[in-house]
Write an enzyme that holds these catalytic residues in place. Sequence first.
Site, short mmCIF file in Angstrom:
data_model
loop_
_atom_site.label_atom_id
_atom_site.label_comp_id
_atom_site.label_asym_id
_atom_site.label_seq_id
_atom_site.Cartn_x
_atom_site.Cartn_y
_atom_site.Cartn_z
N ASN A 7 19.24 33.37 -0.42
CA ASN A 7 20.47 33.67 -1.14
C ASN A 7 21.67 33.44 -0.19
O ASN A 7 21.75 34.07 0.86
CB ASN A 7 20.41 35.14 -1.60
CG ASN A 7 21.64 35.57 -2.36
OD1 ASN A 7 22.75 35.23 -1.98
ND2 ASN A 7 21.47 36.35 -3.41
N HIS A 10 26.50 35.40 0.80
CA HIS A 10 27.36 35.98 1.84
C HIS A 10 27.97 34.95 2.78
O HIS A 10 28.86 35.27 3.56
CB HIS A 10 26.65 37.12 2.54
CG HIS A 10 26.42 38.25 1.58
ND1 HIS A 10 27.46 38.88 0.94
CD2 HIS A 10 25.29 38.78 1.08
CE1 HIS A 10 26.97 39.79 0.11
NE2 HIS A 10 25.66 39.74 0.17
N HIS A 43 24.36 34.28 -6.76
CA HIS A 43 24.75 35.19 -7.83
C HIS A 43 26.20 34.86 -8.19
O HIS A 43 27.12 35.11 -7.38
CB HIS A 43 24.63 36.64 -7.32
CG HIS A 43 24.93 37.68 -8.35
ND1 HIS A 43 24.74 39.02 -8.11
CD2 HIS A 43 25.39 37.59 -9.62
CE1 HIS A 43 25.08 39.72 -9.18
NE2 HIS A 43 25.49 38.87 -10.11
N ARG A 45 29.08 36.02 -9.87
CA ARG A 45 29.53 37.29 -10.45
C ARG A 45 30.73 37.07 -11.34
O ARG A 45 31.51 36.14 -11.14
CB ARG A 45 29.88 38.29 -9.33
CG ARG A 45 28.70 38.68 -8.47
CD ARG A 45 29.10 39.75 -7.48
NE ARG A 45 29.19 41.04 -8.13
CZ ARG A 45 28.29 42.02 -8.03
NH1 ARG A 45 27.22 41.86 -7.28
NH2 ARG A 45 28.45 43.15 -8.66
N ARG A 49 33.61 37.10 -6.67
CA ARG A 49 33.99 37.61 -5.34
C ARG A 49 33.41 36.77 -4.21
O ARG A 49 33.92 36.78 -3.11
CB ARG A 49 33.58 39.07 -5.17
CG ARG A 49 32.10 39.28 -5.11
CD ARG A 49 31.76 40.71 -4.77
NE ARG A 49 32.04 41.60 -5.87
CZ ARG A 49 31.48 42.80 -6.02
NH1 ARG A 49 30.64 43.24 -5.09
NH2 ARG A 49 31.74 43.57 -7.04
N GLU A 70 21.35 33.96 -10.26
CA GLU A 70 21.38 35.38 -10.66
C GLU A 70 22.64 35.57 -11.47
O GLU A 70 23.73 35.15 -11.04
CB GLU A 70 21.46 36.29 -9.44
CG GLU A 70 20.22 36.34 -8.62
CD GLU A 70 20.45 37.19 -7.36
OE1 GLU A 70 21.51 37.81 -7.22
OE2 GLU A 70 19.56 37.19 -6.52
N THR A 101 24.14 44.43 -6.03
CA THR A 101 23.40 44.89 -7.20
C THR A 101 22.68 46.20 -6.87
O THR A 101 21.93 46.26 -5.91
CB THR A 101 22.35 43.82 -7.60
OG1 THR A 101 22.96 42.54 -7.51
CG2 THR A 101 21.86 44.05 -9.01
N GLU A 151 11.62 39.91 -11.14
CA GLU A 151 11.86 40.10 -9.71
C GLU A 151 11.87 41.60 -9.49
O GLU A 151 12.70 42.32 -10.06
CB GLU A 151 13.19 39.48 -9.28
CG GLU A 151 13.40 39.65 -7.76
CD GLU A 151 14.71 39.05 -7.26
OE1 GLU A 151 15.16 38.02 -7.80
OE2 GLU A 151 15.28 39.64 -6.33
N HIS A 190 15.78 42.12 -2.51
CA HIS A 190 16.88 43.06 -2.29
C HIS A 190 16.62 43.94 -1.08
O HIS A 190 15.62 44.65 -1.03
CB HIS A 190 17.17 43.95 -3.51
CG HIS A 190 18.63 44.30 -3.58
ND1 HIS A 190 19.18 45.27 -2.80
CD2 HIS A 190 19.64 43.74 -4.27
CE1 HIS A 190 20.47 45.32 -3.04
NE2 HIS A 190 20.78 44.40 -3.92
N1 PXP Z 1 17.64 39.65 -5.57
C1 PXP Z 1 18.63 40.06 -6.38
C2 PXP Z 1 18.37 40.18 -7.83
C3 PXP Z 1 19.91 40.37 -5.87
O1 PXP Z 1 20.89 40.79 -6.68
C4 PXP Z 1 20.13 40.20 -4.49
C5 PXP Z 1 21.49 40.46 -3.92
O2 PXP Z 1 22.38 39.53 -4.42
C6 PXP Z 1 19.07 39.73 -3.69
C7 PXP Z 1 17.82 39.49 -4.25
C8 PXP Z 1 19.22 39.52 -2.22
O3 PXP Z 1 19.41 40.75 -1.60
P1 PXP Z 1 19.80 40.82 -0.07
O4 PXP Z 1 21.09 40.08 0.08
O5 PXP Z 1 19.87 42.27 0.21
O6 PXP Z 1 18.68 40.11 0.68
#
Ligand code: PXP
Length: 236
Positions: A7, A10, A43, A45, A49, A70, A101, A151, A190
């Site tokens: 992901n 960030h 994601h 949003r 953001r 996402e 999330t 998930e 997550h």
């Molecule tokens: N899975 C989902 C559904 C999420 O919303 C997120 C955060 O955007 C992640 C995985 C990844 O989480 P993390 O950034 O804490 O690894």
Amino acid sequence: MARLSVNVDHVATVRQARLGVDPDPVSAAFLAELGGASGITVHLREDRRHIQDRDLALLKRTTKGELNLEMAATVEMQKIALEVKPDLVTLVPEKREELTTEGGLEVRTQIDLIKKFINPLSVAGIKVNLFINPDPDSIKAAHKIGADGVELHTGGYANKKGRERELELRRIQDSAVLTKRLKLSVHAGHGLDFGNIREVADIREITEFAIGFSIVARSLYVGMENAVREMKRLIG
Ligand code: PXP
């Protein structure tokens, strides 16, 4: 060995701090795939953001592995998904005021609504997973809805310690077994990081992990390719 979808939200968070063009999540995704990621997750949003529409459109054209979008179950996002056609959509709950999330999607009380929402996506050939808490009722509801998979939310496990963490791990394990038995694909994510991935990676039923923050943070020191390689080693 379970797949790793990285992901890159960030990376975009840092870019948006100055509203410029660097660092680019699309370049980071390229490097993540070079490091062995089997796919990329973003994601988009409602408040934009971090990830922007432009990022998603470019990632659709440049990602070699699976592109996982996402998104919240809104009319706007459904339209975007149908235009962009990612390989996978993961439906997540979304609150404007949250940092990330927070919980899984409330599926048990919204079976018909979600079923109706995902139908056009399925017809368009997009797989749909539901991001849910690791509990049997939510898994059974996901099955009734006709999702391709779930998930499992690992945030509870990641944030706990000691005995509570062990119990949460057991919940995830039992949930993974039930999900597989119902012939749904089992993803998890997550809060997973370099210190807590080993135990969940031992759960054989989980076929894919979505990991963002910890890999992006580590990439600041060792680079994206190395951070992904390191995480893959721990998963393997
Ligand atoms: N899975 C989902 C559904 C999420 O919303 C997120 C955060 O955007 C992640 C995985 C990844 O989480 P993390 O950034 O804490 O690894």
